[in-house]
Design a protein around this motif. Structure first.
Motif, PDB file in Angstrom:
ATOM      1  N   ARG A  74       0.842  -1.198   0.000  1.00 53.75           N
ATOM      2  CA  ARG A  74       0.000   0.000   0.000  1.00 53.75           C
ATOM      3  C   ARG A  74       0.877   1.248   0.000  1.00 53.75           C
ATOM      4  N   ARG A  75       0.463   2.215  -0.832  1.00 52.70           N
ATOM      5  CA  ARG A  75       1.138   3.504  -0.848  1.00 52.70           C
ATOM      6  C   ARG A  75       0.054   4.559  -0.949  1.00 52.70           C
ATOM      7  N   GLY A  76      -0.251   5.181   0.170  1.00 57.73           N
ATOM      8  CA  GLY A  76      -1.344   6.142   0.195  1.00 57.73           C
ATOM      9  C   GLY A  76      -2.654   5.451  -0.115  1.00 57.73           C
ATOM     10  N   ARG A  77      -3.402   5.997  -1.034  1.00 58.98           N
ATOM     11  CA  ARG A  77      -4.683   5.361  -1.379  1.00 58.98           C
ATOM     12  C   ARG A  77      -4.503   4.313  -2.462  1.00 58.98           C
ATOM     13  N   GLU A  78      -3.279   4.105  -2.905  1.00 59.19           N
ATOM     14  CA  GLU A  78      -3.031   3.133  -3.965  1.00 59.19           C
ATOM     15  C   GLU A  78      -2.545   1.805  -3.390  1.00 59.19           C
ATOM     16  N   LYS A  79      -2.781   0.752  -4.178  1.00 53.51           N
ATOM     17  CA  LYS A  79      -2.304  -0.578  -3.790  1.00 53.51           C
ATOM     18  C   LYS A  79      -1.505  -1.141  -4.954  1.00 53.51           C
ATOM     19  N   LEU A  80      -0.242  -1.318  -4.737  1.00 51.75           N
ATOM     20  CA  LEU A  80       0.626  -1.807  -5.807  1.00 51.75           C
ATOM     21  C   LEU A  80       0.678  -3.326  -5.793  1.00 51.75           C
ATOM     22  N   HIS A  81       0.613  -3.920  -6.979  1.00 49.91           N
ATOM     23  CA  HIS A  81       0.619  -5.382  -7.098  1.00 49.91           C
ATOM     24  C   HIS A  81       1.905  -5.840  -7.762  1.00 49.91           C
ATOM     25  N   MET A  82       2.577  -6.757  -7.060  1.00 49.22           N
ATOM     26  CA  MET A  82       3.843  -7.251  -7.594  1.00 49.22           C
ATOM     27  C   MET A  82       3.840  -8.761  -7.725  1.00 49.22           C
ATOM     28  N   LEU A  83       4.432  -9.213  -8.794  1.00 46.76           N
ATOM     29  CA  LEU A  83       4.509 -10.636  -9.082  1.00 46.76           C
ATOM     30  C   LEU A  83       5.514 -11.335  -8.172  1.00 46.76           C
ATOM     31  N   ASN A  84       5.143 -12.542  -7.728  1.00 50.25           N
ATOM     32  CA  ASN A  84       6.070 -13.361  -6.946  1.00 50.25           C
ATOM     33  C   ASN A  84       6.213 -14.725  -7.611  1.00 50.25           C
ATOM     34  N   PRO A  85       7.335 -14.967  -8.248  1.00 56.07           N
ATOM     35  CA  PRO A  85       7.490 -16.198  -9.035  1.00 56.07           C
ATOM     36  C   PRO A  85       7.791 -17.443  -8.207  1.00 56.07           C
ATOM     37  N   VAL A  86       7.996 -17.305  -6.911  1.00 51.99           N
ATOM     38  CA  VAL A  86       8.399 -18.464  -6.114  1.00 51.99           C
ATOM     39  C   VAL A  86       7.403 -19.628  -6.183  1.00 51.99           C
ATOM     40  N   PRO A  87       6.087 -19.367  -6.064  1.00 53.97           N
ATOM     41  CA  PRO A  87       5.151 -20.496  -6.158  1.00 53.97           C
ATOM     42  C   PRO A  87       5.242 -21.213  -7.500  1.00 53.97           C
ATOM     43  N   LEU A  88       5.546 -20.482  -8.562  1.00 48.23           N
ATOM     44  CA  LEU A  88       5.692 -21.137  -9.861  1.00 48.23           C
ATOM     45  C   LEU A  88       6.913 -22.058  -9.858  1.00 48.23           C
ATOM     46  N   GLN A  89       7.919 -21.633  -9.147  1.00 48.92           N
ATOM     47  CA  GLN A  89       9.095 -22.484  -9.005  1.00 48.92           C
ATOM     48  C   GLN A  89       8.723 -23.785  -8.296  1.00 48.92           C
ATOM     49  N   ASP A  90       7.819 -23.656  -7.302  1.00 53.10           N
ATOM     50  CA  ASP A  90       7.350 -24.849  -6.597  1.00 53.10           C
ATOM     51  C   ASP A  90       6.630 -25.791  -7.550  1.00 53.10           C
ATOM     52  N   VAL A  91       5.803 -25.224  -8.424  1.00 54.70           N
ATOM     53  CA  VAL A  91       5.108 -26.049  -9.412  1.00 54.70           C
ATOM     54  C   VAL A  91       6.114 -26.811 -10.250  1.00 54.70           C
ATOM     55  N   TYR A  92       7.152 -26.124 -10.628  1.00 56.52           N
ATOM     56  CA  TYR A  92       8.171 -26.779 -11.436  1.00 56.52           C
ATOM     57  C   TYR A  92       8.758 -27.976 -10.695  1.00 56.52           C
ATOM     58  N   GLU A  93       9.145 -27.748  -9.441  1.00 58.53           N
ATOM     59  CA  GLU A  93       9.758 -28.833  -8.672  1.00 58.53           C
ATOM     60  C   GLU A  93       8.800 -30.006  -8.510  1.00 58.53           C
ATOM     61  N   ARG A  94       7.529 -29.664  -8.276  1.00 59.38           N
ATOM     62  CA  ARG A  94       6.557 -30.705  -7.951  1.00 59.38           C
ATOM     63  C   ARG A  94       6.062 -31.452  -9.187  1.00 59.38           C
ATOM     64  N   TRP A  95       5.902 -30.763 -10.318  1.00 59.01           N
ATOM     65  CA  TRP A  95       5.204 -31.357 -11.454  1.00 59.01           C
ATOM     66  C   TRP A  95       6.030 -31.514 -12.711  1.00 59.01           C
ATOM     67  N   LEU A  96       7.060 -30.725 -12.856  1.00 58.25           N
ATOM     68  CA  LEU A  96       7.733 -30.747 -14.142  1.00 58.25           C
ATOM     69  C   LEU A  96       9.119 -31.359 -14.097  1.00 58.25           C
ATOM     70  N   ALA A  97       9.806 -31.177 -12.974  1.00 59.01           N
ATOM     71  CA  ALA A  97      11.193 -31.623 -12.933  1.00 59.01           C
ATOM     72  C   ALA A  97      11.298 -33.118 -13.197  1.00 59.01           C
ATOM     73  N   LYS A  98      10.379 -33.890 -12.626  1.00 60.55           N
ATOM     74  CA  LYS A  98      10.510 -35.335 -12.755  1.00 60.55           C
ATOM     75  C   LYS A  98      10.258 -35.842 -14.174  1.00 60.55           C
ATOM     76  N   PHE A  99       9.599 -34.997 -14.989  1.00 57.83           N
ATOM     77  CA  PHE A  99       9.338 -35.437 -16.361  1.00 57.83           C
ATOM     78  C   PHE A  99      10.492 -35.135 -17.301  1.00 57.83           C
ATOM     79  N   GLU A 100      11.478 -34.454 -16.774  1.00 63.12           N
ATOM     80  CA  GLU A 100      12.607 -34.132 -17.633  1.00 63.12           C
ATOM     81  C   GLU A 100      13.478 -35.354 -17.885  1.00 63.12           C
ATOM     82  N   LYS A 101      13.377 -36.340 -16.990  1.00 66.18           N
ATOM     83  CA  LYS A 101      14.139 -37.564 -17.195  1.00 66.18           C
ATOM     84  C   LYS A 101      13.442 -38.406 -18.262  1.00 66.18           C
TER      85      LYS A 101
END
Lengths: 107, 107
Positions: free
Chosen positions: A62-89
């Motif tokens: 929050r900045r004054g009356r505004e609300k800034l939205h920022m991307l957080n890629p960490v959960p996407l990294q989790d998806v990679y570890e959980r669902w995609l990494a094992k298919f690379e073999k």
DNA sequence: TTGACAGGCAGGTATTTGCCTGCATAAATG
DNA sequence: CATTTATGCAGGCAAATACCTGCCTGTCAA
């Protein structure tokens, strides 16, 4: 609702993925800015952003009356570890399983 | 409904992700076999498998009266290209690894 | 202070979703 | 042929979802 469910649910909606795209192109936008490019009401966008925030894909500041939205890629990294990494073999195990199945039926 | 929508929708449901897990553990199973480990009716499982097939995450092969279900990792690769590759930076990987060490995996 | 602007909150509704029951079809098996 | 086994198809139903309208609060600036 666990972390995985929230994350996949957040990604399941095209409007939410579009919001992520717009934040990737230009991070730290306000709600109003994000609304400009979407064909729906501000309230609907708010709901989508709330879900993205709950899934931890978006962080807000929050900045004054505004609300800034920022991307957080960490959960996407989790998806990679959980669902995609094992298919690379190479999937030799799958072929083996199927082969064994078909041979077993012939006996 | 486009390819991306179908794919994310397919991944959004926990039961469907569980089915993918079971196919990963043992590929080429029939409908009946997949039903054994899930607490719902055969018809519900069928609907989930239909969606997985529509999203191209699962391929089927008929053999007599049986229908074998096989995992297809290609759409997941697409997800990686579309959503994860651009976020991959050494810094984030390091952060992810640190996080896992501190709190352990909970999926 | 007052008006415009950014955002929040509380319902209301039509559609989608996930699950079910009931019945039908097709292939193996005696 | 009759029976079991594996799957398909149709319809119903409660809950979740995505969207909306209407109204309220808080912030900034003239």
């Amino acid at each position: 609702m666990n972390k995985s469910d929230l994350l996949f649910k957040a990604l399941a909606d095209p409007s939410r993925r579009k919001l992520l795209d717009r934040l990737y192109a230009n991070d730290g936008q306000t709600l109003s800015e994000l609304c400009e490019h979407l064909d729906m009401t501000r309230q609907s966008v708010t709901q989508h952003l709330d879900l993205l925030e709950a899934s931890n894909l978006v962080t807000t500041l929050r900045r004054g009356r505004e609300k800034l939205h920022m991307l957080n890629p960490v959960p996407l990294q989790d998806v990679y570890e959980r669902w995609l990494a094992k298919f690379e073999k190479p999937r030799l195990k799958a072929l083996h399983d199927l082969k064994r199945r078909l041979e077993g039926a012939d006996t």
